[in-house]
Write a protein that holds these residues in place. Structure first.
Motif, PDB file in Angstrom:
ATOM      1  N   PRO A 123     -34.102  44.947  48.335  1.00  0.00           N
ATOM      2  CA  PRO A 123     -34.712  43.702  47.866  1.00  0.00           C
ATOM      3  C   PRO A 123     -34.246  42.532  48.729  1.00  0.00           C
ATOM      4  O   PRO A 123     -33.076  42.446  49.100  1.00  0.00           O
ATOM      5  CB  PRO A 123     -34.199  43.574  46.427  1.00  0.00           C
ATOM      6  CG  PRO A 123     -33.831  44.971  46.030  1.00  0.00           C
ATOM      7  CD  PRO A 123     -33.337  45.633  47.277  1.00  0.00           C
ATOM      8  N   ILE A 124     -35.168  41.635  49.050  1.00  0.00           N
ATOM      9  CA  ILE A 124     -34.887  40.516  49.945  1.00  0.00           C
ATOM     10  C   ILE A 124     -35.375  39.224  49.298  1.00  0.00           C
ATOM     11  O   ILE A 124     -36.494  39.162  48.783  1.00  0.00           O
ATOM     12  CB  ILE A 124     -35.573  40.723  51.311  1.00  0.00           C
ATOM     13  CG1 ILE A 124     -34.952  41.935  52.031  1.00  0.00           C
ATOM     14  CG2 ILE A 124     -35.453  39.475  52.190  1.00  0.00           C
ATOM     15  CD1 ILE A 124     -35.692  42.361  53.276  1.00  0.00           C
ATOM     16  N   ALA A 125     -34.536  38.194  49.323  1.00  0.00           N
ATOM     17  CA  ALA A 125     -34.900  36.890  48.765  1.00  0.00           C
ATOM     18  C   ALA A 125     -35.595  36.074  49.851  1.00  0.00           C
ATOM     19  O   ALA A 125     -35.001  35.207  50.491  1.00  0.00           O
ATOM     20  CB  ALA A 125     -33.662  36.159  48.256  1.00  0.00           C
ATOM     21  N   ALA A 126     -36.864  36.372  50.079  1.00  0.00           N
ATOM     22  CA  ALA A 126     -37.630  35.688  51.112  1.00  0.00           C
ATOM     23  C   ALA A 126     -38.139  34.352  50.577  1.00  0.00           C
ATOM     24  O   ALA A 126     -38.638  34.269  49.466  1.00  0.00           O
ATOM     25  CB  ALA A 126     -38.787  36.554  51.568  1.00  0.00           C
ATOM     26  N   GLY A 127     -38.015  33.312  51.394  1.00  0.00           N
ATOM     27  CA  GLY A 127     -38.468  31.989  51.010  1.00  0.00           C
ATOM     28  C   GLY A 127     -37.604  30.938  51.665  1.00  0.00           C
ATOM     29  O   GLY A 127     -36.392  31.137  51.846  1.00  0.00           O
TER      30      GLY A 127
END
Length: 369
Positions: A74-78
């Motif tokens: 999981p990646i916190a893209a933004g």
């Protein structure tokens, strides 16, 4: 994308800037990449490219994009976060190991932080296997900014990782009980090397190599094997540093920048005892990203040993001449393309490769003039 051979004068903090005598010819290797961030080279001529929204692809030597690799966490893209740098292990031909860093979300929370992971590229190049996080920045912070996230393998096989101050926590860059605004050095299994400067020091995290950094988005080994890095200043004051073990690089106590919109940061100091001065700084900021020394003579003897840094703000590749350990001249390359240069690396063929940070981002090879 059209590029001319013209180079204009660049005003920087303290050096006279020259005009490049020749410019390389850009050749698009691959396009259709969404905000690519990092590139690594495989022994068979292929590339591994990360896309900030959270994808990693193998790109063929012919420029064909492979499907996104399965097996990512999981990646916190933004904001400035997402899937960021990637590095192929120096023994990739045997191990098939990739290292990559990304914005790691907090389990069940809204905070995040920079993490460094390793995984093996499957034999069919379709997925990542044996994934493991080998470093996780702490504390996690609710922020979309300042992840740092450049990876460098040292000559001894240890890994350096740049870590941002997360923007809202800049004062923590001066404290040794956290990973914010630091460079860390770890083993490939996540262990702490015995030679790290703060091993055994009470109240200090043993992974820390140097501190007082803001947001390093470029790092590489110098010709002598020393670590070099650059970091974003606030409004002005982007820096080049050669981080030494245990040294304090001053942020946010000293800086050549100012607050966004104007006004001094803290006491407005540029020097203080016990804090290191940058090798070089830029006012105004160029928003540097990516960093590589040219070790080949593919572009002629005059370019060998030069330092190359991408500019996000102005959309050019900065060729930097060094003399006696200082910046002697800078030359703008590729500036007519006006594309944000996110990464630059020397390939196994001795040529330079750059990534453009766009929704239709490109991997570009620079051919000798």
């Amino acid at each position: 994308m059209a590029f001319s051979r013209a180079c204009r004068l660049l005003i920087t903090a303290s050096v006279a800037i020259g005009i490049a005598h020749a410019a390389p010819r850009p050749e698009v290797v691959a396009s259709g990449l969404e905000n690519p961030w990092g590139v690594a080279f495989l022994p068979d001529g292929r590339f591994v490219v990360t896309e900030k929204p959270g994808r990693m692809r193998v790109v063929g030597a012919d420029g064909k994009l492979g499907a996104p690799l399965a097996g990512l966490p999981p990646i916190a893209a933004g904001g400035q976060g997402g899937l960021l740098d990637v590095l192929a292990d120096s023994d990739f031909a045997r191990s098939r190991t990739l290292y990559f860093c990304y914005s790691e979300p907090e389990a069940g929370g809204s905070a995040n932080g920079t993490a460094l992971a390793r995984a093996r590229l499957s034999v069919d190049s379709s997925r990542l296997e044996d994934f493991a996080v080998i470093f996780s920045q702490r504390p996690k912070v609710a922020s979309r900014n300042h992840f740092g996230c450049r990876i460098v393998e040292a000559k001894d096989g240890t890994l350096f990782l740049t870590l941002g101050d997360r923007f809202s926590r800049k004062e923590d860059a001066q404290k040794l009980d956290n990973h914010l605004g630091k460079i860390v050095r770890i083993g490939k299994d996540g262990s702490v090397p015995a030679g790290n400067p703060f091993v055994g020091r009470a109240g200090a995290l043993p992974e820390i190599w140097s501190y007082g950094h803001r947001n390093g988005q470029g790092a590489t080994l110098g010709p002598d094997g020393a670590l070099w890095m650059h970091e974003h200043g606030p409004q002005g004051g982007d820096e080049i540093n050669i981080p030494q073990a245990g040294r304090n690089y001053g942020w946010p106590v000293i800086t050549y920048g100012e607050n966004y919109g104007g006004g001094k940061i803290g006491d407005g100091l540029t020097q203080k005892a016990g804090m290191e001065q940058p090798l070089h700084y830029w006012v105004p900021s160029i928003a540097p990203s990516g960093m590589a020394f040219l070790g080949s003579d593919r572009y002629g003897a005059a370019w060998k040993g030069n330092l190359f840094i991408g500019s996000l703000k102005f959309g050019y590749l900065d060729r930097i001449e060094l003399k006696d350990g200082k910046v002697a001249a800078e030359h703008r390359l590729l500036e007519d393309g006006r594309a944000r240069i996110r990464d630059v690396k020397q390939g196994p063929d001795g040529l330079l490769y750059v990534l453009t940070d766009e929704s239709n981002g490109k991997l570009i090879r620079l051919l000798p003039d």
